[in-house]
Design an enzyme around this catalytic site. Sequence first.
Site, PDB file in Angstrom:
ATOM      1  N   ASN A   7       0.858  -1.189   0.000  1.00 18.45           N
ATOM      2  CA  ASN A   7       0.000   0.000   0.000  1.00 18.45           C
ATOM      3  C   ASN A   7       0.895   1.241   0.000  1.00 18.45           C
ATOM      4  OD1 ASN A   7      -1.416   2.268   1.054  1.00 18.45           O
ATOM      5  ND2 ASN A   7      -3.076   0.915   1.680  1.00 18.45           N
ATOM      6  N   HIS A  10       1.033   6.028   1.931  1.00 21.82           N
ATOM      7  CA  HIS A  10       1.854   6.859   2.823  1.00 21.82           C
ATOM      8  C   HIS A  10       2.957   7.601   2.079  1.00 21.82           C
ATOM      9  CE1 HIS A  10      -0.303   5.593   6.320  1.00 21.82           C
ATOM     10  NE2 HIS A  10      -0.238   4.352   5.886  1.00 21.82           N
ATOM     11  N   ARG A  18       4.100  18.467   1.471  1.00 24.92           N
ATOM     12  CA  ARG A  18       4.900  19.564   0.920  1.00 24.92           C
ATOM     13  C   ARG A  18       4.332  20.141  -0.375  1.00 24.92           C
ATOM     14  NH1 ARG A  18      10.236  21.577   1.285  1.00 24.92           N
ATOM     15  NH2 ARG A  18       9.844  21.177   3.493  1.00 24.92           N
ATOM     16  N   HIS A  47      -5.384   3.833  -2.180  1.00 26.31           N
ATOM     17  CA  HIS A  47      -6.730   4.213  -1.735  1.00 26.31           C
ATOM     18  C   HIS A  47      -7.025   5.618  -2.251  1.00 26.31           C
ATOM     19  CE1 HIS A  47      -9.580   4.649   2.023  1.00 26.31           C
ATOM     20  NE2 HIS A  47     -10.186   4.940   0.895  1.00 26.31           N
ATOM     21  N   ARG A  49      -9.203   8.311  -1.821  1.00 27.20           N
ATOM     22  CA  ARG A  49     -10.223   8.751  -0.864  1.00 27.20           C
ATOM     23  C   ARG A  49     -11.072   9.855  -1.470  1.00 27.20           C
ATOM     24  NH1 ARG A  49      -9.297   7.382   4.665  1.00 27.20           N
ATOM     25  NH2 ARG A  49     -10.896   8.946   5.040  1.00 27.20           N
ATOM     26  N   ARG A  53      -6.982  12.958   0.363  1.00 27.99           N
ATOM     27  CA  ARG A  53      -5.967  13.442   1.313  1.00 27.99           C
ATOM     28  C   ARG A  53      -4.560  12.932   0.994  1.00 27.99           C
ATOM     29  NH1 ARG A  53      -7.654  10.355   6.845  1.00 27.99           N
ATOM     30  NH2 ARG A  53      -9.541  11.519   6.424  1.00 27.99           N
ATOM     31  N   HIS A  54      -4.454  11.827   0.266  1.00 26.81           N
ATOM     32  CA  HIS A  54      -3.092  11.396  -0.123  1.00 26.81           C
ATOM     33  C   HIS A  54      -3.020  11.060  -1.619  1.00 26.81           C
ATOM     34  CE1 HIS A  54      -5.034   7.650   1.007  1.00 26.81           C
ATOM     35  NE2 HIS A  54      -4.809   7.795   2.302  1.00 26.81           N
ATOM     36  N   GLU A  74      -8.336   0.636  -3.368  1.00 27.37           N
ATOM     37  CA  GLU A  74      -9.196   0.729  -2.173  1.00 27.37           C
ATOM     38  C   GLU A  74     -10.093   1.933  -2.355  1.00 27.37           C
ATOM     39  OE1 GLU A  74      -6.879   1.090   1.325  1.00 27.37           O
ATOM     40  OE2 GLU A  74      -6.111  -0.926   1.167  1.00 27.37           O
ATOM     41  N   THR A 104     -18.366  -0.728  11.160  1.00 25.06           N
ATOM     42  CA  THR A 104     -18.809  -1.498  12.322  1.00 25.06           C
ATOM     43  C   THR A 104     -18.042  -1.006  13.545  1.00 25.06           C
ATOM     44  OG1 THR A 104     -17.095  -3.172  12.065  1.00 25.06           O
ATOM     45  CG2 THR A 104     -19.166  -3.562  10.899  1.00 25.06           C
ATOM     46  N   THR A 105     -18.465  -1.475  14.714  1.00 27.11           N
ATOM     47  CA  THR A 105     -17.763  -1.050  15.937  1.00 27.11           C
ATOM     48  C   THR A 105     -16.292  -1.425  15.882  1.00 27.11           C
ATOM     49  OG1 THR A 105     -18.586  -3.077  16.894  1.00 27.11           O
ATOM     50  CG2 THR A 105     -19.702  -1.048  17.557  1.00 27.11           C
ATOM     51  N   GLU A 155     -11.153  -8.907   2.816  1.00 31.01           N
ATOM     52  CA  GLU A 155      -9.860  -8.595   3.438  1.00 31.01           C
ATOM     53  C   GLU A 155     -10.123  -8.494   4.926  1.00 31.01           C
ATOM     54  OE1 GLU A 155      -7.291  -5.671   1.670  1.00 31.01           O
ATOM     55  OE2 GLU A 155      -6.471  -5.110   3.626  1.00 31.01           O
ATOM     56  N   HIS A 196      -3.875  -4.272   7.501  1.00 31.84           N
ATOM     57  CA  HIS A 196      -3.959  -3.109   8.386  1.00 31.84           C
ATOM     58  C   HIS A 196      -3.167  -3.355   9.669  1.00 31.84           C
ATOM     59  CE1 HIS A 196      -5.577   0.897   9.190  1.00 31.84           C
ATOM     60  NE2 HIS A 196      -5.309   0.560  10.424  1.00 31.84           N
ATOM     61  N   GLY A 218       1.233  -1.415   4.290  1.00 26.94           N
ATOM     62  CA  GLY A 218       1.689  -0.104   3.865  1.00 26.94           C
ATOM     63  C   GLY A 218       2.622   0.560   4.858  1.00 26.94           C
TER      64      GLY A 218
HETATM   65  N1  PXP Z   1      -5.817  -2.787   3.985  1.00 29.59           N
HETATM   66  C1  PXP Z   1      -6.726  -1.785   3.966  1.00 29.59           C
HETATM   67  C2  PXP Z   1      -8.112  -2.096   3.549  1.00 29.59           C
HETATM   68  C3  PXP Z   1      -6.345  -0.476   4.301  1.00 29.59           C
HETATM   69  O1  PXP Z   1      -7.257   0.512   4.255  1.00 29.59           O
HETATM   70  C4  PXP Z   1      -4.994  -0.220   4.623  1.00 29.59           C
HETATM   71  C5  PXP Z   1      -4.535   1.175   4.892  1.00 29.59           C
HETATM   72  O2  PXP Z   1      -5.111   1.704   5.983  1.00 29.59           O
HETATM   73  C6  PXP Z   1      -4.100  -1.290   4.658  1.00 29.59           C
HETATM   74  C7  PXP Z   1      -4.538  -2.567   4.331  1.00 29.59           C
HETATM   75  C8  PXP Z   1      -2.661  -1.096   5.022  1.00 29.59           C
HETATM   76  O3  PXP Z   1      -2.563  -0.760   6.358  1.00 29.59           O
HETATM   77  P1  PXP Z   1      -1.164  -0.355   6.975  1.00 29.59           P
HETATM   78  O4  PXP Z   1      -0.759   0.925   6.322  1.00 29.59           O
HETATM   79  O5  PXP Z   1      -1.441  -0.230   8.428  1.00 29.59           O
HETATM   80  O6  PXP Z   1      -0.195  -1.463   6.638  1.00 29.59           O
END
Ligand code: PXP
Length: 246
Positions: A7, A10, A18, A47, A49, A53-54, A74, A104-105, A155, A196, A218
């Site tokens: 991912n 970042h 910047r 992703h 969004r 934002r990124h 994503e 979800t919670t 996932e 994640h 990521g």
């Molecule tokens: N999978 C999904 C669905 C995500 O949204 C993200 C990013 O938040 C990741 C995986 C990768 O997560 P991480 O950056 O914490 O490795």
Amino acid sequence: MLKLGVNIDHVATLREARYRGRGAGEPDPVAAALVCEGAGAHGITAHLREDRRHIQDRDIWDLREVIQTRLNLEMANAPEIVAIALKLKPDIICLVPERRQEVTTEGGLDVAGNLSALAETRKRMNDTGIEVSLFIAPDPAQIEAAARTGSQFIELHTGAFAEHYDDERGRMAELDRLIAGARQAHALGLKVNAGHGLNYQNLALIHRVPHLIELNIGHSIISRAVTVGLETATRQMLHLMENYPG
Ligand code: PXP
């Protein structure tokens, strides 16, 4: 073989800090994606969004053009982003929650509460040749609902496992939920990815989760790249400063 999707969001976060609104800048997430592929990554995840934002729109079109592996987009189940995905044709989309009512919670997508909207998007994507994954917590009701949407993948959200990693009881309880979730999904005919919060420390335990096809990682990879790459980057700058005549 367990596959890795990197991912690259970042990388774009750092660039936007910047160069927001500038149309180009460093570091370039597309160049980063090519490095990851060169190192053996099996796919690239980005992703787009709704708030941009990124990752920016130009990034995903450039990624679609240059990457040789699989592009996993994503995205929220939002009309604007769905329209982009249908044109972009990533290999797979992973629907994720961006708005509070879709979550979800435990932080995954509330598939059970949004079943018909998700099933409709699943069908539109599949009709265009795009596979569909749903990012969900290892919750039996959500897994059951994911199967009912007709999605090919889920996932499993490993965020709770990662958060509880420092507490032995908590991490084993979360690991058990991931194991049970993967078994349930597999029995329902779903293919299983996970992601994640996975990192160089907690990854070893993830080997105990059965039926996994791909991990999406990521933050920890990009973070490690900073430290393992900093020596070279500093040396290169020092080299440019050599032979100062003043
Ligand atoms: N999978 C999904 C669905 C995500 O949204 C993200 C990013 O938040 C990741 C995986 C990768 O997560 P991480 O950056 O914490 O490795």
